[in-house]
Design a protein around this motif. Structure first.
Motif, PDB file in Angstrom:
ATOM      1  N   MET A 166      38.735  50.465  33.643  1.00  0.00           N
ATOM      2  CA  MET A 166      37.161  50.990  33.482  1.00  0.00           C
ATOM      3  C   MET A 166      36.503  50.726  34.530  1.00  0.00           C
ATOM      4  O   MET A 166      35.170  51.258  34.528  1.00  0.00           O
ATOM      5  N   ALA A 167      36.715  49.846  35.411  1.00  0.00           N
ATOM      6  CA  ALA A 167      35.573  49.524  36.566  1.00  0.00           C
ATOM      7  C   ALA A 167      35.112  50.735  37.293  1.00  0.00           C
ATOM      8  O   ALA A 167      34.037  51.024  37.688  1.00  0.00           O
ATOM      9  N   PRO A 168      36.016  51.494  37.562  1.00  0.00           N
ATOM     10  CA  PRO A 168      35.691  52.832  38.655  1.00  0.00           C
ATOM     11  C   PRO A 168      34.586  53.788  37.690  1.00  0.00           C
ATOM     12  O   PRO A 168      33.884  54.268  38.524  1.00  0.00           O
ATOM     13  N   ILE A 169      34.792  53.716  36.511  1.00  0.00           N
ATOM     14  CA  ILE A 169      33.827  54.637  35.852  1.00  0.00           C
ATOM     15  C   ILE A 169      32.430  54.055  35.923  1.00  0.00           C
ATOM     16  O   ILE A 169      31.299  54.783  35.983  1.00  0.00           O
ATOM     17  N   PHE A 170      32.469  52.588  36.034  1.00  0.00           N
ATOM     18  CA  PHE A 170      30.782  52.045  36.118  1.00  0.00           C
ATOM     19  C   PHE A 170      30.728  51.356  37.521  1.00  0.00           C
ATOM     20  O   PHE A 170      30.152  50.380  37.687  1.00  0.00           O
ATOM     21  N   GLY A 171      31.072  52.082  38.551  1.00  0.00           N
ATOM     22  CA  GLY A 171      30.771  51.640  40.042  1.00  0.00           C
ATOM     23  C   GLY A 171      31.752  50.433  40.570  1.00  0.00           C
ATOM     24  O   GLY A 171      31.519  50.230  41.497  1.00  0.00           O
ATOM     25  N   GLY A 172      32.515  50.143  39.970  1.00  0.00           N
ATOM     26  CA  GLY A 172      33.563  49.222  40.286  1.00  0.00           C
ATOM     27  C   GLY A 172      33.505  47.683  39.749  1.00  0.00           C
ATOM     28  O   GLY A 172      34.377  46.842  40.251  1.00  0.00           O
ATOM     29  N   PHE A 173      32.182  47.594  39.231  1.00  0.00           N
ATOM     30  CA  PHE A 173      32.051  46.351  38.540  1.00  0.00           C
ATOM     31  C   PHE A 173      32.973  46.040  37.611  1.00  0.00           C
ATOM     32  O   PHE A 173      33.258  47.023  36.550  1.00  0.00           O
ATOM     33  N   PRO A 174      33.309  44.724  37.438  1.00  0.00           N
ATOM     34  CA  PRO A 174      33.272  43.650  38.463  1.00  0.00           C
ATOM     35  C   PRO A 174      34.198  42.967  39.268  1.00  0.00           C
ATOM     36  O   PRO A 174      34.590  42.089  39.918  1.00  0.00           O
ATOM     37  N   PHE A 175      35.088  44.258  39.487  1.00  0.00           N
ATOM     38  CA  PHE A 175      36.359  44.123  40.536  1.00  0.00           C
ATOM     39  C   PHE A 175      36.204  44.664  41.925  1.00  0.00           C
ATOM     40  O   PHE A 175      36.706  44.015  42.961  1.00  0.00           O
ATOM     41  N   THR A 176      35.565  45.612  42.146  1.00  0.00           N
ATOM     42  CA  THR A 176      35.560  46.291  43.552  1.00  0.00           C
ATOM     43  C   THR A 176      34.171  46.428  44.154  1.00  0.00           C
ATOM     44  O   THR A 176      33.356  46.912  43.628  1.00  0.00           O
ATOM     45  N   PRO A 177      33.944  45.511  45.061  1.00  0.00           N
ATOM     46  CA  PRO A 177      32.763  45.566  45.902  1.00  0.00           C
ATOM     47  C   PRO A 177      32.050  46.896  46.355  1.00  0.00           C
ATOM     48  O   PRO A 177      33.117  47.759  46.775  1.00  0.00           O
ATOM     49  N   SER A 178      30.960  46.979  46.493  1.00  0.00           N
ATOM     50  CA  SER A 178      30.300  48.354  47.118  1.00  0.00           C
ATOM     51  C   SER A 178      30.565  48.021  48.673  1.00  0.00           C
ATOM     52  O   SER A 178      31.073  46.977  49.186  1.00  0.00           O
TER      53      SER A 178
END
Length: 333
Positions: free
Chosen positions: A171-183
């Protein structure tokens, strides 16, 4: 003599939470039965090993449901809006059809207390501007259960936005990567539309709190008859949510707004289309996910009552906060 409570959807997140809470009632005032479509599944086997009577029934098979509900004082029912049966474009049956069948089976079986995981109607709350089948069908089911007059108590317990959604990597990529992938700047960014109104988003810890809320209702269901109880652990804006994550984990985080809810990219995934419509419905209604202002005082009282019935005291009788959950789930990662 103990009272039998049957859980429809016993192996799901909500049903499992309800069973865990009721199992630990220190007075042993309840016995438990779980309904599953697959007795051989690992989750069904685990339930059986824990002492729960597990029976097989499909939600579309009324005769099997009546047999599964027979002898029950109360039932907890959660129908699955995302069931694969509804993915078939040729399927004409709806979740509302399924729910009415389950209600009728419970009534025929002589159930006294019907507790349903329902919703406010997006269509009614927005005066027809933004219908959302998952909300509207669940609302229809709850109203139908009340209208039958077959039960001594009908209580609708409506879960908010799951804490557990944050722990699903897909689900993280749908919401900008939070809380797994830093910007690019190293921050964990939650990117989503605003909620609307006071930005008072109802979050629920399904594993920790939802079962206790149901348990609390089942200790005195007549008190909540006809009500929609808000299943809410914590009430926060999305800004406050990422701030809570930052405080709990020490990791930099922030919220970024998607200006138009229609621009939330969900890649045609049916379950996420419901999430997208949820933002539209809440913006249109002024944040009224429940059709009224969000509150968790009722849930807090039910949590305390159930936790005490489980032999808990102090902090363990309180609803979980986002800080505590984020700290537990992501603080050491």
């Amino acid at each position: 003599m103990s009272k039998l409570i049957t859980v429809f959807g016993a192996t799901g997140a909500q049903g499992s939470s309800v069973i865990r809470s009721l199992q630990s009632n220190t007075s042993k005032r309840f016995t438990l039965r779980g309904i599953t479509r697959n007795l051989e599944s690992a989750s069904a086997q685990h339930l059986s090993a824990s002492g729960v009577e597990v029976v097989k029934a499909d939600g579309w098979d009324k005769e099997a449901l009546v047999a599964a509900f027979r002898g029950s004082w109360a039932v907890f029912v959660n129908t699955n809006s995302d069931d694969v049966v509804f993915e078939n474009p040729e399927e004409t049956r709806t979740e509302a059809d399924l729910g009415r069948l389950v209600v009728d089976a419970a009534a025929e079986a002589g159930v006294e207390v019907f507790v349903y995981s329902g919703m406010a109607s997006a269509r009614e709350t927005t005066k027809g501007k933004i219908p959302a089948a998952a909300f509207d069908d669940k609302h229809v089911i709850g109203e139908y259960a009340k209208a039958t007059g077959a039960f001594k108590s009908v209580v609708i317990v409506s879960p908010g936005f799951y804490f557990e959604n944050f722990s699903i990597p897909d689900m993280a990529p749908i919401f900008g990567g939070f809380p797994f992938t830093p910007s690019e700047d190293g921050a964990l960014v939650f990117r989503a539309p605003k909620w609307g109104g006071k930005e008072d988003i109802p979050f629920i810890a399904i594993g920790d709190d939802y079962g206790d809320i149901i348990h609390g209702i089942l200790l005195e269901p007549e008190k909540y008859n006809g009500n929609l109880v808000q299943g809410v652990s914590d009430v926060r804006s999305l800004d406050a949510t990422t701030n809570a994550f930052e405080r709990a984990t020490g990791k930099k985080a922030r919220f970024e707004e998607i200006p138009k809810w229609q621009d939330l990219e969900v890649y045609g995934i049916r379950a996420l289309e419901t999430v997208k419509l949820m933002f539209g419905f809440c913006q249109e209604s002024g944040g009224r996910y429940y059709g009224v202002e969000t509150e968790n005082a009722t849930a807090a009282g039910l949590k305390k009552k159930a936790a005490e019935a489980r032999g808990k005291s102090g902090e363990e009788t309180q609803l979980l906060t986002l800080e505590k959950w984020f700290g537990r789930e992501f603080g050491g990662k």
